[in-house]
Scaffold this motif. Structure first.
Motif, PDB file in Angstrom:
ATOM      1  N   THR A 196      35.435  33.384  66.656  1.00 48.44           N
ATOM      2  CA  THR A 196      35.588  32.482  67.793  1.00 48.44           C
ATOM      3  C   THR A 196      37.058  32.264  68.114  1.00 48.44           C
ATOM      4  O   THR A 196      37.470  32.245  69.271  1.00 48.44           O
ATOM      5  CB  THR A 196      34.927  31.121  67.471  1.00 48.44           C
ATOM      6  N   MET A 197      37.827  32.107  67.047  1.00 46.95           N
ATOM      7  CA  MET A 197      39.257  31.902  67.240  1.00 46.95           C
ATOM      8  C   MET A 197      39.872  33.096  67.980  1.00 46.95           C
ATOM      9  O   MET A 197      40.674  32.933  68.899  1.00 46.95           O
ATOM     10  CB  MET A 197      39.915  31.702  65.872  1.00 46.95           C
ATOM     11  N   LEU A 198      39.452  34.295  67.584  1.00 51.35           N
ATOM     12  CA  LEU A 198      40.006  35.496  68.215  1.00 51.35           C
ATOM     13  C   LEU A 198      39.614  35.543  69.695  1.00 51.35           C
ATOM     14  O   LEU A 198      40.421  35.895  70.558  1.00 51.35           O
ATOM     15  CB  LEU A 198      39.503  36.751  67.499  1.00 51.35           C
ATOM     16  N   LYS A 199      38.388  35.153  69.983  1.00 54.42           N
ATOM     17  CA  LYS A 199      37.932  35.144  71.375  1.00 54.42           C
ATOM     18  C   LYS A 199      38.819  34.260  72.232  1.00 54.42           C
ATOM     19  O   LYS A 199      39.299  34.665  73.297  1.00 54.42           O
ATOM     20  CB  LYS A 199      36.483  34.643  71.440  1.00 54.42           C
ATOM     21  N   SER A 200      39.034  33.041  71.753  1.00 55.49           N
ATOM     22  CA  SER A 200      39.826  32.136  72.598  1.00 55.49           C
ATOM     23  C   SER A 200      41.291  32.576  72.625  1.00 55.49           C
ATOM     24  O   SER A 200      41.971  32.434  73.641  1.00 55.49           O
ATOM     25  CB  SER A 200      39.690  30.687  72.124  1.00 55.49           C
ATOM     26  N   TYR A 201      41.734  33.159  71.520  1.00 58.19           N
ATOM     27  CA  TYR A 201      43.115  33.682  71.502  1.00 58.19           C
ATOM     28  C   TYR A 201      43.275  34.750  72.568  1.00 58.19           C
ATOM     29  O   TYR A 201      44.256  34.786  73.306  1.00 58.19           O
ATOM     30  CB  TYR A 201      43.411  34.268  70.118  1.00 58.19           C
ATOM     31  N   LYS A 202      42.273  35.624  72.646  1.00 54.24           N
ATOM     32  CA  LYS A 202      42.353  36.711  73.627  1.00 54.24           C
ATOM     33  C   LYS A 202      42.324  36.150  75.049  1.00 54.24           C
ATOM     34  O   LYS A 202      43.023  36.627  75.943  1.00 54.24           O
ATOM     35  CB  LYS A 202      41.177  37.683  73.425  1.00 54.24           C
ATOM     36  N   ARG A 203      41.506  35.123  75.231  1.00 59.66           N
ATOM     37  CA  ARG A 203      41.415  34.528  76.563  1.00 59.66           C
ATOM     38  C   ARG A 203      42.758  33.885  76.939  1.00 59.66           C
ATOM     39  O   ARG A 203      43.312  34.127  78.004  1.00 59.66           O
ATOM     40  CB  ARG A 203      40.291  33.506  76.594  1.00 59.66           C
ATOM     41  N   GLU A 204      43.269  33.097  76.019  1.00 60.80           N
ATOM     42  CA  GLU A 204      44.524  32.386  76.305  1.00 60.80           C
ATOM     43  C   GLU A 204      45.691  33.339  76.554  1.00 60.80           C
ATOM     44  O   GLU A 204      46.494  33.136  77.441  1.00 60.80           O
ATOM     45  CB  GLU A 204      44.881  31.456  75.145  1.00 60.80           C
ATOM     46  N   ARG A 205      45.760  34.353  75.696  1.00 59.98           N
ATOM     47  CA  ARG A 205      46.922  35.252  75.809  1.00 59.98           C
ATOM     48  C   ARG A 205      46.702  36.345  76.835  1.00 59.98           C
ATOM     49  O   ARG A 205      47.558  37.184  77.033  1.00 59.98           O
ATOM     50  CB  ARG A 205      47.226  35.924  74.465  1.00 59.98           C
ATOM     51  N   ASN A 206      45.528  36.369  77.399  1.00 56.56           N
ATOM     52  CA  ASN A 206      45.232  37.403  78.372  1.00 56.56           C
ATOM     53  C   ASN A 206      45.503  38.803  77.805  1.00 56.56           C
ATOM     54  O   ASN A 206      46.282  39.576  78.341  1.00 56.56           O
ATOM     55  CB  ASN A 206      46.077  37.176  79.631  1.00 56.56           C
ATOM     56  N   LEU A 207      44.880  39.059  76.664  1.00 56.14           N
ATOM     57  CA  LEU A 207      45.111  40.328  75.977  1.00 56.14           C
ATOM     58  C   LEU A 207      44.358  41.458  76.642  1.00 56.14           C
ATOM     59  O   LEU A 207      43.243  41.797  76.265  1.00 56.14           O
ATOM     60  CB  LEU A 207      44.654  40.231  74.525  1.00 56.14           C
TER      61      LEU A 207
END
Ligand code: SF4
Lengths: 453, 442
Positions: free
Chosen positions: B112-123
C-alpha cells in the motif's frame, strides 16, 4: 622505538565496551553497505573450531552465510558445519523454543562438541524467544556449555556484533577453566581470526622469540583454551577496536595488562613483539625479541629489495574500513607504496588520527558512498591499484583496476615479516599482469585504420 | 513417487538459501534495475556477497536498513528514505521491493505504501513492484519465480491493455528458471531464434551476469533485458517456461493476455533437448538446423564413449527442486545408480518424480549418499563429498570452487555432452587417485 603503554583510546567509539555516550551511526537506508551484528558475532566466534555454532532463525541468516569466511583450522572442523534451526511458518507462529532445544540436544548427542554457541537472529529476537533460558536448561542437562549469543542483525553493525560476541565470551567462557599446571603462560591474541592462516605465521614468530600463546581469541582456537584466557600475562588486541572492551574488562577483572597492535608491516610487527616482552616484564625475553626482530628485519630488507624497486612511488587507494586502515598503511609505506586515498567509513576518530599520523597531507579521506566514491578517488588520484574487501573486487575488475583483497574472505596471509614479503609479491604480480594491457586494447577490426590491400 | 524427510530437528549444512536471494538474482537479469530488500542490512549484505562470489560480478542490491526500533515503530519510513535515495541517486528503470521475514513477522504493509508513493511521486516510465518473500518458506527457486511473477503482474498492470493487444506470433517470451546459468539462457535463446523467432528472455541474466566489460561499473545492473523489451514481450504469441517453477508467471501472462504457454521442466540431456527442439520445429514449421543434428550425433557418440566410465557408478545429487528434476533426468540416460536425490524444499515437481526424493540438506546427502562415487551439488557439498570419498561435481548455486561455472551450459545437446564428459572425467581422476594411493600404501 620504545615500547609505551597506549591508553588514550576513544572509549565513546561504537563497538567499545563502555556505555555509549554517542550512539552508533544509523545505517542509511538506500545506501547502506556491510553486514549485520549477527555476521559480526559469527566472525568473532566461528574461529573456535571445535565448537558447534547453531543459528536460531529462518534459514537465510545461516544459509546465505555459512562457509563464507577465510578463517582456517589446523584440526577440528565442526565450526565449519552450518547448523540452523531453519524455522518455518508454524515455528514462527507457535514459537521455536522447542525446536531450538531439540536441535541443541541433537547436536550434542551426535557431534559431542565441547560447547555449543547459539545465535539469535532478527526474527527470533522479534518474536521474543527466550534463548538464554533454553540454553541454560540445555547446558545444565547436557553438562556442556551452551552459550547464547544475543546479537541479532538489526541491533547494528558488524562491529557491534564483534563486541557482543566478546561480551558472550566474558560472561560465559573466560575464567571457567584452568590450564594444565605446567603450561607456560604468555599472551592472548585478541581479534586475530587466522584469515588465510595469518595466526600460524604470528605464532611461529612468537615461538621463535620464546613467547607462548595462551589463548587465541579466536583464530584457530579450541574452546578449552579460551576458558583459561584469564591466566595469560598479557593481552594483545590485534587490529580490533570492537574487542578492546574485552581486553579492558580482563584488565580490571584479572589484572592482565593489554596493548593494541598489529602485525601488518615489519615495523608494527617488531613493535608488537617488543611490547609483549616488555609487558611480560622479562629482560631475557626482551633480548631474545630484539635479536629475532633484528635478524628478521634485515633478512626481509634483503628479500624485499627487488620488489621495492618496482613498487616505489606506486599509488594505492585503500578501502578496508575501521582499524585495519592504519595498520595496512604502515605496511604499504614500508614497501614504498603511496596511499593516495583511504576509506574512513567505519573508522573512529582515533582511527582517523592514526591514519593521519601515517599518511601524507594530500591523501584523500573517503568517508562513505560505496563503490562509486572509491572509483572516483582512484581516477582523480591516478591510483595504480585498489586495496579493499572482496565486495569491491569485481567493481575494480569492471574498471580494469589492479586489485588486492584485504578482508576476511581473502586467501593470502599478510601478517608478520613473511606476510609483508607476500604482500610485496602480490602487489607486483598484480601490477605486472598482462591482462591490463590486453583488456584495454580493442579488437583489430575496431581500429580506424583501413585494411591495406 | 514419495517425498521423504530424515527425522532431525536442525538443518545441518543447508542447501537452502533465502527466497530473497532468488529475487535479487532475478532482478540482475533486468537492465538498470535495483532490488531493494526491505529488511535489516545483513539480509542484503549476505546475498550480495554470495552472488558476487558465485558470478564474480558486482551485484546490484540495496536495503531499507531496518534497525530494531524501526521494525517495531515505522519500517516504511526507512523504505521511503531508501526509495528517495535510490531514485534520486541512480534513477533505475526498475525497482523491486523485496519483503523479508522481518517485515512479514512485523506485519509491515509496504504494498500500500508503494502504491501511494507511486501516486504521489508520479512514477511514470519506470517499473516499481513489491513482492513478499519471507525466508521461512521456499528457497532460491521460489524467490526467483515469485519475483518474476510480481514483475510480470506489474508489467501487465502498467501496459493496461487486457485482451486488446497486437499479437506478434513470431515473438516468444522465454521465462528461464533460476537454475539456468547465463550460458544456459544464452543457449536457449539461440535455440529458439534458430527457428526464426524473436525471443525476449524475462529476466535475461545471459547479458548481465555473463561477464562483459561494456559499461564499466554501475551501482545498477549492467546488462539484462531492458524495460521496453520487457513491455514489448507482452505482445508475444507464446511463452516458453523452462523449469516447473516458472509455470506460475507463464500462467499469469496467459490469464491476463491469453498468451498460450508451454512449460519444459528442463532442457538437459538427450530426451529433454529432443522435446524442446521437436516442439520448436513443430510450431515454426522450420527444419531443425543442421548444427543441432550434428550436436545430437556428437552427444550420442560421447555418451557411447563415456558409458564404460559410468558402468556401476552411483551418484548422490542435492539441488534446488527444478534443477534436481532436470539433472536426474540426464543421469537416467547415463545409466548410473541414483543413490539419493535431495531437494532443498518440496514442490509438486519433486513430489511427482518417479524416484524417491528426500527433502533435506548436505548432511542428508552425506548419510544417504554413503559410498556414492559422484556427488553433485553446490560448493557447500565439497566437504561432505570429501568425507564420503566421492568425486565432487559443482552445480547449482553457489559455486565458488571453480572458475567460470556460471558460464558452463548444461542445456541442449552440447550442454549434455559437456556435462557427460565432465562427470566422466571426474570419475576417471578419482579412479587414478585411488590407484595412486594403493601403490603408495603397498
Ligand atoms: S539482518 Fe537479521 S535476518 Fe538479516 S541476516 Fe542478519 S540476523 Fe539474519
Amino acid at each position: 622505538m620504545d615500547p609505551v603503554r597506549k591508553v588514550d583510546f576513544d572509549s565513546e567509539a561504537c563497538g567499545s565496551q563502555t556505555p555509549k555516550s554517542k550512539p552508533c551511526p544509523r545505517p542509511k537506508p538506500g545506501e547502506a553497505a556491510g553486514g549485520c551484528s549477527f555476521d559480526g558475532a559469527q566472525i568473532t566466534l566461528l574461529p573456535i573450531m571445535d565448537a558447534a555454532h547453531l543459528v536460531h532463525g529462518p534459514i537465510a541468516c545461516a544459509g546465505n552465510s555459512w562457509e563464507s569466511r577465510g578463517t582456517l583450522s589446523s584440526g577440528p572442523s565442526l565450526s565449519q558445519y552450518g547448523f540452523a534451526t531453519d524455522l518455518n511458518d508454524s515455528d514462527i507462529i507457535f514459537g521455536g523454543e522447542k525446536k531450538l532445544k531439540e536441535s541443541i540436544d541433537y547436536i550434542a548427542g551426535r557431534f559431542a562438541p565441547p560447547a555449543i554457541f547459539v545465535y539469535s537472529t532478527c526474527v527470533t529476537a522479534l518474536i521474543g524467544e527466550d534463548m538464554d533460558a533454553v540454553c541454560k536448561e540445555a547446558g545444565d542437562r547436557l553438562g556442556i556449555p551452551v552459550i547464547p549469543v544475543n546479537s541479532p542483525g538489526f541491533v547494528g553493525s558488524k562491529n557491534l556484533g564483534n563486541r557482543l560476541a566478546g561480551d558472550a565470551l566474558l560472561q560465559y567462557v573466560i575464567g571457567t577453566g584452568e590450564p594444565e599446571p605446567e603450561t607456560p603462560l604468555g599472551v592472548n591474541l585478541i581479534g586475530e581470526y587466522n584469515i588465510a592462516g595469518e595466526m600460524w605465521d604470528i605464532e611461529k614468530l612468537m615461538n621463535s622469540a620464546g613467547i607462548s600463546v595462551t589463548s587465541r581469541i579466536t583464530g584457530d582456537a579450541r574452546y578449552q583454551e579460551i576458558t583459561w584466557a584469564h591466566r595469560a600475562r598479557v593481552n594483545m588486541v590485534v587490529c580490533s577496536r570492537a574487542l578492546l572492551g574485552l581486553a579492558r574488562e580482563m584488565e580490571s577483572r584479572y589484572g592482565i595488562p593489554f596493548f593494541e597492535g598489529s602485525f601488518y608491516g615489519a615495523k608494527e610487527t617488531t613493535y608488537s613483539l617488543r611490547q609483549m616482552a616488555y609487558l611480560m616484564n622479562d629482560r631475557e625475553m626482551e633480548r631474545r625479541v630484539d635479536r629475532l626482530t633484528e635478524r628478521e628485519e634485515s633478512r626481509l630488507a634483503q628479500d624485499l629489495r627487488p620488489y621495492r624497486k618496482i613498487l616505489k612511488g606506486k599509488k594505492a587507494v585503500l578501502y578496508t574500513g575501521g582499524v585495519k586502515s592504519w595498520s595496512v598503511i604502515s605496511a604499504l609505506k614500508e614497501l614504498g607504496v603511496q596511499v593516495v586515498g583511504v576509506g574512513t567509513n567505519k573508522s573512529t576518530e582515533d582511527d582517523v588520527r592514526r591514519i593521519a599520523d601515517r599518511v601524507g597531507d594530500d591523501t584523500e579521506y573517503i568517508p562513505e558512498g560505496g563503490a562509486s566514491r572509491i572509483l572516483k578517488t582512484v581516477r582523480e588520484r591516478k591510483a595504480d591499484i585498489m586495496i579493499a574487501g572482496g565486495r569491491n573486487m569485481y567493481v575494480a575488475m569492471k574498471e580494469q583496476i589492479p586489485f588486492i583483497d584485504i578482508n576476511q574472505e581473502r586467501h593470502k596471509a599478510y601478517a608478520g615479516y613473511e606476510g609483508l614479503l607476500r604482500l610485496a609479491k602480490e602487489l607486483t604480480y598484480s601490477l605486472a599482469n598482462p591482462i591490463w594491457k590486453l583488456a584495454a586494447s580493442s579488437a583489430p577490426w575496431d581500429k580506424e585504420v583501413p585494411y591495406d590491400r | 513417487m514419495t517425498v521423504n524427510k530424515r527425522k532431525k530437528p536442525a538443518s545441518v549444512n543447508p542447501i537452502k538459501t533465502g527466497q530473497s536471494l532468488g529475487a535479487v538474482l532475478a532482478l540482475q537479469g533486468c537492465y538498470r534495475a535495483m532490488p531493494l530488500i526491505h529488511g535489516s542490512q545483513g539480509c542484503s549484505a549476505f546475498p550480495k556477497a554470495l552472488l558476487t562470489r558465485h558470478f564474480r560480478e558486482p551485484i546490484a542490491v540495496q536495503t531499507s536498513a531496518l534497525q530494531e526500533m524501526d521494525v517495531i515503530f515505522d519500517a516504511n519510513r526507512n523504505l521511503e528514505e531508501a526509495l528517495n535515495i535510490v531514485l534520486s541517486k541512480h534513477r533505475p528503470d526498475i525497482i523491486g521491493i523485496i519483503g523479508t521475514e522481518l517485515t512479514d513477522v512485523a506485519g509491515v504493509d509496504y504494498a500500500t505504501m508503494l502504491k501511494s508513493y507511486k501516486r504521489e511521486r508520479n512514477l511514470r516510465g519506470g517499473l516499481a513492484f513489491s513482492v513478499v518473500l519471507p525466508d521461512f518458506r521456499g528457497s532460491l527457486e521460489s524467490g526467483f519465480s515469485g519475483a518474476v511473477e510480481a514483475m510480470i503482474d506489474e508489467m501487465i498492470q502498467q501496459a493496461g491493455h487486457r485482451g486488446s493487444r497486437t499479437v506478434n506470433t513470431r515473438q516468444i517470451t522465454l521465462l528461464p528458471g533460476s537454475f539456468l546459468t547465463p550460458a544456459d539462457v544464452m543457449e536457449l535463446k539461440e535455440m529458439i531464434s534458430a527457428f526464426g523467432f524473436e525471443v525476449i528472455a524475462v529476466p535475461d541474466i545471459s547479458t548481465s551476469l555473463s561477464g562483459h566489460l561494456l559499461t564499466g561499473f554501475s551501482p545498477l545492473t549492467r546488462g539484462g533485458v531492458p524495460l521496453d523489451s520487457m513491455l514489448q514481450s507482452l505482445q508475444s504469441g507464446l511463452t516458453i517456461a523452462v523449469g516447473a517453477s516458472m509455470e506460475r508467471p507463464a500462467r499469469r501472462l496467459h490469464n491476463a493476455l491469453g498468451t498460450p504457454y508451454k512449460v519444459f521442466s528442463g532442457a538437459m540431456g538427450l530426451k529433454a533437448s529432443d522435446d524442446l527442439l521437436h516442439f520448436l520445429h513443430q510450431i515454426s514449421g522450420e527444419p531443425v538446423p543442421l548444427r543441432y543434428c550434428w550436436q545430437r550425433e556428437n552427444l550420442l557418440d560421447s555418451m557411447l564413449d563415456a558409458h564404460f566410465q559410468f558402468a556401476g557408478m552411483s551418484v548422490v545429487t542435492a539441488l534446488e527442486p527444478d534443477h534436481l528434476h532436470s539433472v536426474s533426468g540426464w543421469l537416467e540416460e547415463l545409466g548410473v545408480e541414483q543413490k539419493a536425490l535431495i531437494a532443498s524444499y518440496e514442490t509438486p515437481v519433486v513430489a511427482g518424480m518417479e524416484r524417491e526424493v528426500w527433502i533435506g540438506d548436505m548432511d542428508d546427502a552425506e548419510v544417504l549418499g554413503k559410498d556414492a562415487d559422484l556427488w553433485i551439488s553446490n560448493s557447500h557439498g565439497m566437504a561432505g563429498a570429501a568425507r564420503i570419498g566421492a568425486a565432487f561435481m559443482p552445480a547449482g548455486f553457489p559455486v565458488w570452487n571453480e572458475l567460470g561455472a556460471y558460464m558452463s551450459a548444461s542445456v541442449g545437446y552440447r550442454g549434455a555432452m559437456d556435462w557427460t564428459n565432465k562427470a566422466g572425467n571426474l570419475l576417471m581422476q578419482r579412479e587414478a587417485g585411488h590407484r595412486e594411493s594403493s601403490i603408495r600404501h603397498r
